[in-house]
Design a protein around this motif. Structure first.
Motif, mmCIF file in Angstrom:
data_model
loop_
_atom_site.group_PDB
_atom_site.id
_atom_site.type_symbol
_atom_site.label_atom_id
_atom_site.label_comp_id
_atom_site.label_asym_id
_atom_site.label_seq_id
_atom_site.Cartn_x
_atom_site.Cartn_y
_atom_site.Cartn_z
ATOM 1 N N UNK A 17 -5.638 8.870 0.245
ATOM 2 C CA UNK A 17 -5.674 10.059 -0.601
ATOM 3 C C UNK A 17 -4.310 10.316 -1.257
ATOM 4 N N UNK A 18 -3.232 10.178 -0.493
ATOM 5 C CA UNK A 18 -1.897 10.458 -1.015
ATOM 6 C C UNK A 18 -1.412 9.406 -2.001
ATOM 7 N N UNK A 19 -1.838 8.167 -1.824
ATOM 8 C CA UNK A 19 -1.284 7.071 -2.623
ATOM 9 C C UNK A 19 -2.257 6.464 -3.630
ATOM 10 N N UNK A 20 -3.445 7.015 -3.747
ATOM 11 C CA UNK A 20 -4.444 6.476 -4.666
ATOM 12 C C UNK A 20 -3.994 6.570 -6.124
ATOM 13 N N UNK A 21 -3.369 7.662 -6.485
ATOM 14 C CA UNK A 21 -2.866 7.815 -7.855
ATOM 15 C C UNK A 21 -1.815 6.758 -8.188
ATOM 16 N N UNK A 22 -0.974 6.455 -7.227
ATOM 17 C CA UNK A 22 0.050 5.428 -7.429
ATOM 18 C C UNK A 22 -0.585 4.057 -7.650
ATOM 19 N N UNK A 66 -4.403 -8.381 -2.483
ATOM 20 C CA UNK A 66 -4.545 -7.651 -1.214
ATOM 21 C C UNK A 66 -3.185 -7.140 -0.748
ATOM 22 N N UNK A 67 -2.161 -7.968 -0.887
ATOM 23 C CA UNK A 67 -0.809 -7.597 -0.475
ATOM 24 C C UNK A 67 -0.301 -6.397 -1.277
ATOM 25 N N UNK A 68 -0.525 -6.421 -2.599
ATOM 26 C CA UNK A 68 -0.069 -5.329 -3.447
ATOM 27 C C UNK A 68 -0.812 -4.034 -3.120
ATOM 28 N N UNK A 69 -2.109 -4.128 -2.870
ATOM 29 C CA UNK A 69 -2.882 -2.942 -2.518
ATOM 30 C C UNK A 69 -2.359 -2.327 -1.223
ATOM 31 N N UNK A 70 -2.073 -3.143 -0.238
ATOM 32 C CA UNK A 70 -1.520 -2.642 1.028
ATOM 33 C C UNK A 70 -0.179 -1.955 0.802
ATOM 34 N N UNK A 71 0.646 -2.558 -0.033
ATOM 35 C CA UNK A 71 1.971 -2.007 -0.309
ATOM 36 C C UNK A 71 1.889 -0.687 -1.078
ATOM 37 N N UNK A 72 1.057 -0.643 -2.120
ATOM 38 C CA UNK A 72 0.951 0.567 -2.937
ATOM 39 C C UNK A 72 0.282 1.718 -2.190
ATOM 40 N N UNK A 73 -0.636 1.397 -1.297
ATOM 41 C CA UNK A 73 -1.290 2.437 -0.507
ATOM 42 C C UNK A 73 -0.482 2.801 0.741
ATOM 43 N N UNK A 74 0.617 2.106 0.958
ATOM 44 C CA UNK A 74 1.543 2.338 2.071
ATOM 45 C C UNK A 74 0.851 2.248 3.431
ATOM 46 N N UNK A 75 0.014 1.242 3.580
ATOM 47 C CA UNK A 75 -0.667 1.026 4.849
ATOM 48 C C UNK A 75 0.295 0.614 5.952
ATOM 49 N N UNK A 76 1.431 0.065 5.598
ATOM 50 C CA UNK A 76 2.420 -0.349 6.591
ATOM 51 C C UNK A 76 3.031 0.817 7.340
ATOM 52 N N UNK A 77 2.951 2.016 6.778
ATOM 53 C CA UNK A 77 3.537 3.186 7.434
ATOM 54 C C UNK A 77 2.607 3.802 8.483
ATOM 55 N N UNK A 78 1.373 3.343 8.562
ATOM 56 C CA UNK A 78 0.419 3.912 9.519
ATOM 57 C C UNK A 78 0.738 3.465 10.941
ATOM 58 N N UNK A 79 0.987 2.197 11.141
ATOM 59 C CA UNK A 79 1.360 1.658 12.456
ATOM 60 C C UNK A 79 2.540 0.720 12.244
ATOM 61 N N UNK A 116 3.405 -3.880 10.338
ATOM 62 C CA UNK A 116 4.321 -3.450 9.281
ATOM 63 C C UNK A 116 3.839 -3.772 7.862
ATOM 64 N N UNK A 117 2.944 -4.733 7.703
ATOM 65 C CA UNK A 117 2.452 -5.066 6.360
ATOM 66 C C UNK A 117 1.227 -4.246 5.977
ATOM 67 N N UNK A 118 0.533 -3.690 6.954
ATOM 68 C CA UNK A 118 -0.666 -2.904 6.689
ATOM 69 C C UNK A 118 -1.920 -3.741 6.512
ATOM 70 N N UNK A 119 -1.828 -5.037 6.747
ATOM 71 C CA UNK A 119 -2.974 -5.910 6.536
ATOM 72 C C UNK A 119 -4.118 -5.621 7.510
#
Length: 88
Positions: free
Chosen positions: A9-14, A27-40, A45-48
């Motif tokens: 929700x926070x990073x969808x606009x980005x 897939x890598x760019x989507x993980x990075x832009x959605x900041x999935x790496x910050x969840x765990x 760390x990559x959010x994959x």
């Protein structure tokens, strides 16, 4: 899942803004832009793994492989994520 929904929700606009003019998003760019790496951060760390969880749960369609890189169709990715978080 609550943390994943908040990150989307926070990073969808980005994601939408930074991928204007492209047909597909890696897939890598989507993980990075959605900041999935910050969840765990320690465990994933990559959010994959977060991305894989969304694919496994049927939120996202499995990406296709183009020249060895997994890519999502941009329109389909955005539509699926918006519907999942209720932004449509």
């Amino acid at each position: 899942m609550k943390d994943i929904k908040q990150a989307v929700r926070w990073n969808l606009d980005r994601l939408e803004h930074d991928t204007i003019g492209t047909e597909s998003v890696s897939r890598e760019m989507a993980c990075r832009l959605l900041r999935f790496g910050s969840i765990a951060q320690q465990a994933d760390p990559t959010g994959d793994h977060v991305m894989q969880q969304l694919i496994h749960d049927g939120v996202l369609v499995r990406p296709r492989s183009v020249a060895g890189v997994q890519v999502f169709d941009r329109g389909e990715l955005l539509t699926s994520l918006k519907a999942w978080v209720g932004v449509l």
